[in-house]
Design a protein around this motif. Sequence first.
Motif, PDB file in Angstrom:
ATOM      1  N   GLN A   1       0.780  -1.295  -0.113  1.00 27.91           N
ATOM      2  CA  GLN A   1       0.164  -0.060  -0.169  1.00 27.91           C
ATOM      3  C   GLN A   1       0.968   1.287  -0.055  1.00 27.91           C
ATOM      4  O   GLN A   1       0.336   2.260  -0.677  1.00 27.91           O
ATOM      5  CB  GLN A   1      -0.795  -0.034   1.155  1.00 27.91           C
ATOM      6  CG  GLN A   1      -2.095  -0.915   1.116  1.00 27.91           C
ATOM      7  CD  GLN A   1      -2.888  -0.932  -0.194  1.00 27.91           C
ATOM      8  OE1 GLN A   1      -2.740  -1.782  -0.821  1.00 27.91           O
ATOM      9  NE2 GLN A   1      -3.762  -0.022   0.001  1.00 27.91           N
ATOM     10  N   GLU A   2       1.998   1.233   0.760  1.00 25.96           N
ATOM     11  CA  GLU A   2       2.926   2.446   0.863  1.00 25.96           C
ATOM     12  C   GLU A   2       3.504   2.552  -0.686  1.00 25.96           C
ATOM     13  O   GLU A   2       3.732   3.908  -1.044  1.00 25.96           O
ATOM     14  CB  GLU A   2       3.779   2.110   1.874  1.00 25.96           C
ATOM     15  CG  GLU A   2       3.494   2.256   3.232  1.00 25.96           C
ATOM     16  CD  GLU A   2       4.377   1.956   4.108  1.00 25.96           C
ATOM     17  OE1 GLU A   2       5.488   1.210   3.803  1.00 25.96           O
ATOM     18  OE2 GLU A   2       4.419   1.893   5.335  1.00 25.96           O
ATOM     19  N   ALA A   3       3.790   1.596  -1.339  1.00 26.53           N
ATOM     20  CA  ALA A   3       4.498   1.654  -2.704  1.00 26.53           C
ATOM     21  C   ALA A   3       3.192   2.095  -3.683  1.00 26.53           C
ATOM     22  O   ALA A   3       3.744   2.783  -4.498  1.00 26.53           O
ATOM     23  CB  ALA A   3       4.737   0.314  -3.187  1.00 26.53           C
ATOM     24  N   ILE A   4       1.919   1.940  -3.533  1.00 21.98           N
ATOM     25  CA  ILE A   4       0.926   2.197  -4.187  1.00 21.98           C
ATOM     26  C   ILE A   4       0.741   3.835  -3.990  1.00 21.98           C
ATOM     27  O   ILE A   4       0.604   4.857  -4.996  1.00 21.98           O
ATOM     28  CB  ILE A   4      -0.479   1.694  -4.182  1.00 21.98           C
ATOM     29  CG1 ILE A   4      -0.412   0.116  -4.300  1.00 21.98           C
ATOM     30  CG2 ILE A   4      -1.611   2.191  -4.594  1.00 21.98           C
ATOM     31  CD1 ILE A   4      -1.536  -0.590  -3.996  1.00 21.98           C
ATOM     32  N   ASP A   5       0.957   4.270  -2.680  1.00 22.45           N
ATOM     33  CA  ASP A   5       1.026   5.532  -2.459  1.00 22.45           C
ATOM     34  C   ASP A   5       2.096   6.133  -3.282  1.00 22.45           C
ATOM     35  O   ASP A   5       1.851   7.266  -3.975  1.00 22.45           O
ATOM     36  CB  ASP A   5       1.373   6.188  -1.302  1.00 22.45           C
ATOM     37  CG  ASP A   5       0.082   5.596  -0.111  1.00 22.45           C
ATOM     38  OD1 ASP A   5      -0.830   5.351  -0.595  1.00 22.45           O
ATOM     39  OD2 ASP A   5       0.501   5.426   1.097  1.00 22.45           O
ATOM     40  N   GLY A   6       3.270   5.886  -3.409  1.00 22.05           N
ATOM     41  CA  GLY A   6       4.400   6.390  -4.193  1.00 22.05           C
ATOM     42  C   GLY A   6       4.187   6.492  -5.704  1.00 22.05           C
ATOM     43  O   GLY A   6       4.305   7.562  -6.408  1.00 22.05           O
ATOM     44  N   VAL A   7       3.360   5.486  -6.257  1.00 22.51           N
ATOM     45  CA  VAL A   7       3.144   5.532  -7.777  1.00 22.51           C
ATOM     46  C   VAL A   7       1.887   6.395  -7.849  1.00 22.51           C
ATOM     47  O   VAL A   7       1.963   7.231  -8.967  1.00 22.51           O
ATOM     48  CB  VAL A   7       2.548   4.107  -7.949  1.00 22.51           C
ATOM     49  CG1 VAL A   7       1.911   4.008  -9.492  1.00 22.51           C
ATOM     50  CG2 VAL A   7       3.904   2.842  -8.220  1.00 22.51           C
ATOM     51  N   ASN A   8       0.951   6.545  -6.922  1.00 19.28           N
ATOM     52  CA  ASN A   8      -0.166   7.569  -7.268  1.00 19.28           C
ATOM     53  C   ASN A   8       0.227   9.011  -7.125  1.00 19.28           C
ATOM     54  O   ASN A   8      -0.222   9.775  -7.945  1.00 19.28           O
ATOM     55  CB  ASN A   8      -1.311   7.388  -6.242  1.00 19.28           C
ATOM     56  CG  ASN A   8      -2.179   6.043  -6.698  1.00 19.28           C
ATOM     57  OD1 ASN A   8      -2.295   5.661  -7.845  1.00 19.28           O
ATOM     58  ND2 ASN A   8      -3.179   5.597  -5.875  1.00 19.28           N
ATOM     59  N   THR A   9       1.131   9.119  -6.376  1.00 14.89           N
ATOM     60  CA  THR A   9       1.790  10.487  -6.097  1.00 14.89           C
ATOM     61  C   THR A   9       2.542  10.889  -7.341  1.00 14.89           C
ATOM     62  O   THR A   9       2.510  11.925  -7.724  1.00 14.89           O
ATOM     63  CB  THR A   9       2.631  10.621  -4.729  1.00 14.89           C
ATOM     64  OG1 THR A   9       1.880  10.232  -3.593  1.00 14.89           O
ATOM     65  CG2 THR A   9       3.213  11.997  -4.622  1.00 14.89           C
ATOM     66  N   LYS A  10       3.372  10.268  -7.746  1.00 14.79           N
ATOM     67  CA  LYS A  10       4.051  10.378  -8.979  1.00 14.79           C
ATOM     68  C   LYS A  10       3.254  10.622 -10.159  1.00 14.79           C
ATOM     69  O   LYS A  10       3.416  11.576 -10.751  1.00 14.79           O
ATOM     70  CB  LYS A  10       5.344   9.372  -9.312  1.00 14.79           C
ATOM     71  CG  LYS A  10       6.074   9.604 -10.247  1.00 14.79           C
ATOM     72  CD  LYS A  10       6.921  11.007 -10.305  1.00 14.79           C
ATOM     73  CE  LYS A  10       8.057  10.996  -9.362  1.00 14.79           C
ATOM     74  NZ  LYS A  10       8.845  12.184  -9.093  1.00 14.79           N
ATOM     75  N   LEU A  11       2.381   9.790 -10.399  1.00 17.13           N
ATOM     76  CA  LEU A  11       1.489  10.066 -11.446  1.00 17.13           C
ATOM     77  C   LEU A  11       0.471  11.102 -11.208  1.00 17.13           C
ATOM     78  O   LEU A  11       0.434  12.032 -12.434  1.00 17.13           O
ATOM     79  CB  LEU A  11       0.491   8.695 -11.272  1.00 17.13           C
ATOM     80  CG  LEU A  11      -0.578   8.661 -12.618  1.00 17.13           C
ATOM     81  CD1 LEU A  11      -0.150   8.493 -14.030  1.00 17.13           C
ATOM     82  CD2 LEU A  11      -1.478   7.410 -12.251  1.00 17.13           C
ATOM     83  N   GLN A  12      -0.028  11.509 -10.092  1.00 15.34           N
ATOM     84  CA  GLN A  12      -1.042  12.666 -10.040  1.00 15.34           C
ATOM     85  C   GLN A  12       0.068  14.110 -10.426  1.00 15.34           C
ATOM     86  O   GLN A  12      -0.435  14.776 -11.075  1.00 15.34           O
ATOM     87  CB  GLN A  12      -1.275  12.604  -8.764  1.00 15.34           C
ATOM     88  CG  GLN A  12      -2.461  14.037  -8.354  1.00 15.34           C
ATOM     89  CD  GLN A  12      -1.787  14.963  -7.868  1.00 15.34           C
ATOM     90  OE1 GLN A  12      -0.675  15.057  -7.299  1.00 15.34           O
ATOM     91  NE2 GLN A  12      -2.389  16.156  -8.119  1.00 15.34           N
ATOM     92  N   GLU A  13       1.353  13.996  -9.710  1.00 13.90           N
ATOM     93  CA  GLU A  13       2.341  15.051  -9.797  1.00 13.90           C
ATOM     94  C   GLU A  13       2.741  15.359 -11.396  1.00 13.90           C
ATOM     95  O   GLU A  13       2.568  16.559 -12.033  1.00 13.90           O
ATOM     96  CB  GLU A  13       3.426  14.850  -9.120  1.00 13.90           C
ATOM     97  CG  GLU A  13       4.412  16.117  -8.985  1.00 13.90           C
ATOM     98  CD  GLU A  13       5.497  15.669  -8.192  1.00 13.90           C
ATOM     99  OE1 GLU A  13       5.828  16.184  -7.097  1.00 13.90           O
ATOM    100  OE2 GLU A  13       6.293  14.647  -8.536  1.00 13.90           O
TER     101      GLU A  13
END
Length: 577
Positions: free
Chosen positions: A188-200
Motif C-alpha cells: 500500500q505504501e508503494a501504491i502511494d508512491g506510484v499515485n503521487t508520482k502519477l498525479q504530480e
Amino acid sequence: MQAVKQLGQFLAPYKFFTLIAPLLMVLEVTMDLIQPTIMQHMIDTGIANGDNAYVLKMFVWMIMSAVLGLVGGLGCSIYSSKAAINFASDVREKLYEKMMTYSAKERDAFTTGKLITILTSDVESVQRAFMMTLRIFVRGPLLFIGAVVIVFVTARELFSILLVIVPILIVAMYFFTKYSGVLYRKVQEAIDGVNTKLQENLAGIRVVKAFRREQQQVEQFGVQNDTLTKRFITAEQIVGVLVPFTMFIVNMGIVIALWLGAIKVEAGTLQIGVILAFINYLTIILNGLMSSSMVLMQIARALPSGERIVDVLNKEVAVKEAERALHTDIHGEVTFENVSYRYYETAEDVLKNITFSVKAGQTVGIIGKTGSGKSTLVKLLPRLFDPTEGRILVDGKPLKNYALTTLREHIGFTSQKAMLFSGAIEKNIRLGKEKATLNELQLALDAACASEFVDQLEKGMAHELSQGATNLSGGQKQRLALTRAFVRQPSILVLDDTTSALDSASEKHIQQAINDNFRDTTTFIVASKIASIQQADLILVLEDGEIVGQGTHQQLLQENEPYQAIYASQQKAGEQQ
C-alpha cells in the motif's frame, strides 16, 4: 482493533444484511456437511444390500440438500454484497467529506497521492475483506468444525490422521496470515508512491514537455513502479505458497487414509463407504481451512488499509468552527492585529506582525516581491488557514467567531491559478452563486470581460470544459474565475493576481467594473503591477512577510523607498517596451 471498531459503525444501517447473510451461509454449510453422510449410507446400506428403494430415497435427500444449499449460497452472496458495497460507499463518502474540510496543512501531511490511494484502493480492500468475511469466514470454520465432529462420530478409526494434519495446516495458516499483513502494508505504501508520482506528472505535463523531461520522468516513475512490482511479487509469492503446501498435506492425508482404510476393510473392521466419506470430509476440512486462510490474509491486508482510513477520518482539522458560530451578515470592515503565520511549526514565519485596518467598501492593494507573503495574507480571510499569532476582525468581531459557511458565502475569492472544473461553463460560474438568475450570470460575465469569448462559443454558457479547462486559454480561464467571484456579489472580494494573463484593456475594463458594481464591497487586490492597484484606498507593501509601507499611491510614492523602487523599475520597463 480500534480501526475495526470505528469502521464497524458504518455497518449500523445494514444490520439486516449483515445478519441474514451468515445465517444463509449456515444453511449452505449444513447441507454441504450432510451430503457425504447421505452418500455413505447410500453405499453401505443401499448399494451393498441391493436395496434400490433406499438408494432412491437417499438420492432424493441429496437433491433436496443440494437445492437448499444453493438457496443459502445465493442468498448469502446477494445480502453480503449489498452490505459490503453500501458500507464501502458510505466510508468513501465520509472520507471525501472529511478531506473537503482539510486545510493545506492536513493535505500536505498525507500527500495527494496517498489520499487518492486511501479513497480508492484502501476502501476497496476493506470492502473485499468484509464481503469475504460474511461469505466465507462463516463457511470456512463451520465446514472445518462440522467435518471434524462428523469424522470423530462416524469414522473414529481414521480420526488420528486429522490429529496430525490439522495442527500442521493451522500453524501454516497462522504464519502466512501474519507475514502477509506486513507485506501488504508495504504494498500500500508503494501504491502511494506510484499515485503521487502519477498525479504530480499529469498535473505538470506541460512543464515536463516544455523542458523535454519526458524520459527522466518515465525513469523516475519506473523506479516507483519497480518498487511496487517487487513488493507485490513478494507478497503474492508468499500467499501463493500456501495453496500448494496445504494441498500437499491433505493429499498425504488421503494417501494415508486409503492405506490405513484398506487394511481395516480387509480386516473387516471398516466399511468402504466410511473411507469415501472420510476422504470427502478431509476435502471439506481442506476447503474450510483454505477459505478461512484466504479470508484471514485478506483481513490482514485490509487492517493496514482500515488504519489508514481511520487516520484520515480522525485527523484533527486545523481550521475549526466556533461552538456558537455567528450567522450574521458581513459588511466588510477588516482589521489585522499583529498577525503572523507559519506553514509548519518548525518553519519560519512567512507573515510577521501584519497590522492594518480597512473600512467596508474600501479597496486594498497588496504588492511586493515574489515570496513576500501576499497570497498567504489574503488566504487568511476565508480561513483557508488560521494565523499562528494575532487575530483578524471582521466588522469588529473575531474572524474565528463566524460560521465557516456564513463567512465564505460573503467572500468572493479568486486564486493565483484559475481553477475550473470539467463540465459546462454555467456550472462553473454557479459555484459562486448556485441560484443566480441568467441576468446575474450575464452581468458577471460582462464585468469580467468574459462574455466577449463565451458568446462566440457555439453553446455559449453550456460549452463543456475539459478537465482543468485545458480547452481554454490562460486569460479565458482567469476571466471565468473572476466571473465566478463577481456573480456572488460578495461583501469581501479577494483577487489574488487574477489579471496577470489579461491584456491592459481587459484589465482596465475589469477595474472599472469593480468600481461601478462593487462600491459597497471591500476589495483586496494582490498585484505584481502598480498600475493594477494605484487607485486603491490603501496599498500594503510587503517584504519578507512584513509590511514595509502602507498608504495611498501618492503617499507611498513620496515616502516609501521599496514602493519607489518597484515603481521606478516598472516605469523603466514600460519605457523600454
